[in-house]
Design a protein around this motif. Structure first.
Motif, short mmCIF file in Angstrom:
data_model
loop_
_atom_site.label_atom_id
_atom_site.label_comp_id
_atom_site.label_asym_id
_atom_site.label_seq_id
_atom_site.Cartn_x
_atom_site.Cartn_y
_atom_site.Cartn_z
N ASP A 1 45.32 -5.22 -38.05
CA ASP A 1 45.98 -6.22 -38.89
C ASP A 1 47.28 -5.69 -39.50
OD1 ASP A 1 45.08 -4.45 -40.79
OD2 ASP A 1 43.89 -5.91 -41.92
N VAL B 1 50.52 -3.29 -46.35
CA VAL B 1 51.14 -3.57 -45.05
C VAL B 1 51.99 -2.37 -44.63
CG1 VAL B 1 52.75 -5.04 -43.80
CG2 VAL B 1 51.14 -6.05 -45.42
N ASN C 1 44.83 -2.16 -48.61
CA ASN C 1 45.42 -3.21 -47.78
C ASN C 1 46.93 -3.30 -47.93
OD1 ASN C 1 42.82 -4.01 -46.83
ND2 ASN C 1 42.52 -5.20 -48.71
N LYS D 1 47.68 -3.07 -41.53
CA LYS D 1 47.57 -2.55 -42.89
C LYS D 1 46.86 -1.20 -42.91
CE LYS D 1 47.34 -7.23 -44.84
NZ LYS D 1 46.56 -8.18 -45.67
#
Length: 209
Positions: free
Chosen positions: A73, A85, A83, A75
């Motif tokens: 994802d 990025v 989480n 991250k």
């Protein structure tokens, strides 16, 4: 025993535990530092992508320093930073973003990020056109066009080596670098042995008869 002797003896007994306590104190731990091999993995302008492995060093906070993969994802999660990025950022940019979050918990945090494994599509060097085996190659530190050509089996029979070009995208801008591969391969002209960067596309066109 004279009073002065008693005082000296008592003073010595009082000092002895203090000296023992001082000598038994554990030495201060040096902050973690990246290994030379890790520090040279990629340049600071490398764009982080999914599948890359990052070493995160937080100065004077070894408990916050970890090695993490970039998840599909895009991250990463580290102690106190969840989480975040990472995809699309350079290592310095990601480090500054993490410092902003850590500042809520740590006084003046200093973060250093090293890409130890460049495994994303952003880290590949693609060789296309008139070569023996067109393919995408994993980038490595110090990689040049000669390294890439040798890795794909050399120029093809109908290659126009002196019209080859490197297509490179940096900061959203595409640039083209012309390379005379025939002079490099056939004449040993090392001035044409251009260094490559992650994400480069080496294009070898076909000869025009």
């Amino acid at each position: 025993m004279r009073p002065s002797s008693v005082l000296l003896l008592a003073g010595g007994l009082a000092i002895t535990p203090l000296m023992i306590g001082c000598t038994s104190s554990p030495p201060l731990q040096a902050p973690p530092t990246p290994s030379p091999a890790a520090a040279k993995a990629v340049d600071n302008d490398y764009i982080i992508g999914p599948g890359d492995t990052l070493e995160v060093f937080v100065w004077r906070n070894p408990e916050l320093s970890v090695t993490v993969p970039v998840r599909p994802d895009g991250k990463i999660s580290t102690p106190l930073v969840e989480n975040m990025v990472a995809v699309g950022k350079t290592p310095p940019k990601l480090a500054r973003d993490m410092e902003g979050v850590l500042a809520e918990y740590v006084r003046s945090p200093k973060v250093n990020i090293i890409v130890t494994t460049a495994a994303s599509a952003f880290s590949l060097v693609k060789v296309v056109g008139q070569v023996a085996h067109p393919q995408a190659l994993p980038y490595r530190e110090g990689m040049t066009v000669l390294d890439a050509i040798l890795a794909v089996g050399g120029l093809g029979q109908f290659a126009s080596g002196n019209r080859a070009r490197i297509v490179r995208v940096q900061n959203g801008q595409q640039t083209t670098i012309h390379v005379k591969l025939a002079k490099l391969v056939n004449s040993g002209d090392v001035s044409e042995n251009v260094p490559l960067k992650p994400g480069d596309v080496l294009v070898v066109p076909e000869s025009i008869f």
